[in-house]
Structures are given as C-alpha cells and as structure tokens.
Motif scaffolding. Structure first.
Motif, PDB file in Angstrom:
ATOM      1  N   TYR A  19      -0.910 -12.787  -3.451  1.00  0.00           N
ATOM      2  CA  TYR A  19      -0.052 -11.605  -3.597  1.00  0.00           C
ATOM      3  C   TYR A  19      -0.227 -10.984  -4.987  1.00  0.00           C
ATOM      4  CZ  TYR A  19       3.917  -8.464  -3.472  1.00  0.00           C
ATOM      5  OH  TYR A  19       4.696  -7.328  -3.512  1.00  0.00           O
ATOM      6  N   SER A  23      -1.521  -7.117  -5.940  1.00  0.00           N
ATOM      7  CA  SER A  23      -0.410  -6.253  -6.345  1.00  0.00           C
ATOM      8  C   SER A  23      -0.257  -6.056  -7.851  1.00  0.00           C
ATOM      9  CB  SER A  23       0.909  -6.802  -5.791  1.00  0.00           C
ATOM     10  OG  SER A  23       1.232  -8.043  -6.402  1.00  0.00           O
ATOM     11  N   PRO A  40       4.706  -3.390  -8.108  1.00  0.00           N
ATOM     12  CA  PRO A  40       4.838  -3.650  -6.669  1.00  0.00           C
ATOM     13  C   PRO A  40       6.284  -3.525  -6.170  1.00  0.00           C
ATOM     14  CG  PRO A  40       4.527  -5.711  -7.839  1.00  0.00           C
ATOM     15  CD  PRO A  40       4.414  -4.611  -8.854  1.00  0.00           C
ATOM     16  N   VAL A  60       3.549   2.968  -3.170  1.00  0.00           N
ATOM     17  CA  VAL A  60       3.882   1.758  -2.413  1.00  0.00           C
ATOM     18  C   VAL A  60       4.808   2.190  -1.273  1.00  0.00           C
ATOM     19  CG1 VAL A  60       4.930  -0.527  -2.463  1.00  0.00           C
ATOM     20  CG2 VAL A  60       3.674   0.306  -4.468  1.00  0.00           C
ATOM     21  N   CYS A  63       6.721  -3.128   0.696  1.00  0.00           N
ATOM     22  CA  CYS A  63       6.291  -4.379   0.079  1.00  0.00           C
ATOM     23  C   CYS A  63       7.399  -5.411   0.146  1.00  0.00           C
ATOM     24  CB  CYS A  63       5.828  -4.174  -1.363  1.00  0.00           C
ATOM     25  SG  CYS A  63       7.115  -3.754  -2.525  1.00  0.00           S
ATOM     26  N   ILE A  69       2.019  -5.899   1.088  1.00  0.00           N
ATOM     27  CA  ILE A  69       2.119  -4.690   0.282  1.00  0.00           C
ATOM     28  C   ILE A  69       1.237  -3.636   0.941  1.00  0.00           C
ATOM     29  CG2 ILE A  69       0.335  -5.379  -1.393  1.00  0.00           C
ATOM     30  CD1 ILE A  69       2.205  -3.925  -3.527  1.00  0.00           C
TER      31      ILE A  69
END
Length: 142
Positions: A19, A23, A40, A60, A63, A69
């Motif tokens: 992750y 991100s 993020p 974004v 997420c 995301i």
C-alpha cells in the motif's frame, strides 16, 4: 463502452508495504514517475511528473489504507483524461495480491495498447522494488 486494462499479480510482501509503495510519493518515484506529490486521502490531488511535457494530475477518488486506492485523472493527455486507475489489495498467506485496473479509455487505439504494455512493465518494476529492492533508473522505465 470504454476499454480497460487489468493486471492481477502477487507481490511477496506484506500489505502495508505494498500500500505504501502505491500511495506514498517517496515510494512511487522508485518505480513510476520521476517526481511525485500527493496524500492518500479521498479528494486529494496527486502530481505525477514524468518530464516538463508530461506533468500530470489525478484526484484520489477512493481509498482505504491497506485495502485500495483509486485515482481519476484530471490533467494529462487526451487519451488519459477520461480514465481512472487503481489498485485493489488482498492479503494472502505469502504476500499481497494486487488487482490493478485502468478503465474508461474511449478508444482501443495505439496509445491504449502501448499503455497496457507499459503498465505491465511498470508493475513488474513495482514487484521488483518491493521484493528485491531494485530501483530502475527513471530513464530506463517503460
């Protein structure tokens, strides 16, 4: 109807590391853009800078830490502007399974096909970055 790119694969690393690599700008620059900024969180803007000519932005759209995301392109080129891309993560016993998508392409043109190929190479770069610590110099990335 739009066209979509999909790549599913396993990375032999814990979900938090994966992750962070997809991100966090300080990790993204090790496998995708030359420069990057962003947070993020839903509604935040990421800047993906590949060169002065290719200085792109995305918002974004969704997420959840260590889960997924997704980004909606807001400023790029004509083919990428209507698109959304993202990563859905699933924790596995031996690593993290990624379901990558890049959707809403208006045409199955040469740029779509080239981008699909480039995503495959870049995502291999992500895998090598996380599993082996390999950082491909920007000029040698897809």
């Amino acid at each position: 109807m739009g066209y979509s790119i999909h790549h599913n694969f396993l990375i032999l690393k814990d979900i938090e590391s994966v992750y962070n690599a997809i991100s966090q700008p300080e990790h993204l620059v090790n496998w995708w853009p030359l420069k990057c900024s962003g947070i993020p969180e839903k509604g935040e803007t990421y800047n993906y800078n590949f060169t002065d000519k290719y200085n792109w932005f995305a918002e974004v759209s969704s997420c959840k830490k260590n889960d997924h995301i997704h980004f909606k392109m807001t400023e790029s080129d004509e083919d990428w502007n209507p698109t959304t891309f993202g990563y859905n993560l699933e924790e596995k016993e031996n690593g993290t399974y990624i379901r990558f998508f890049h959707e809403d392409w208006s045409e199955c043109n040469d740029h779509f096909k080239h981008s699909s190929f480039c995503w495959a190479l870049l995502l291999k770069g992500l895998k090598d970055y996380l599993e082996k610590g390999v950082v491909v110099p920007f000029e040698n990335r897809a």
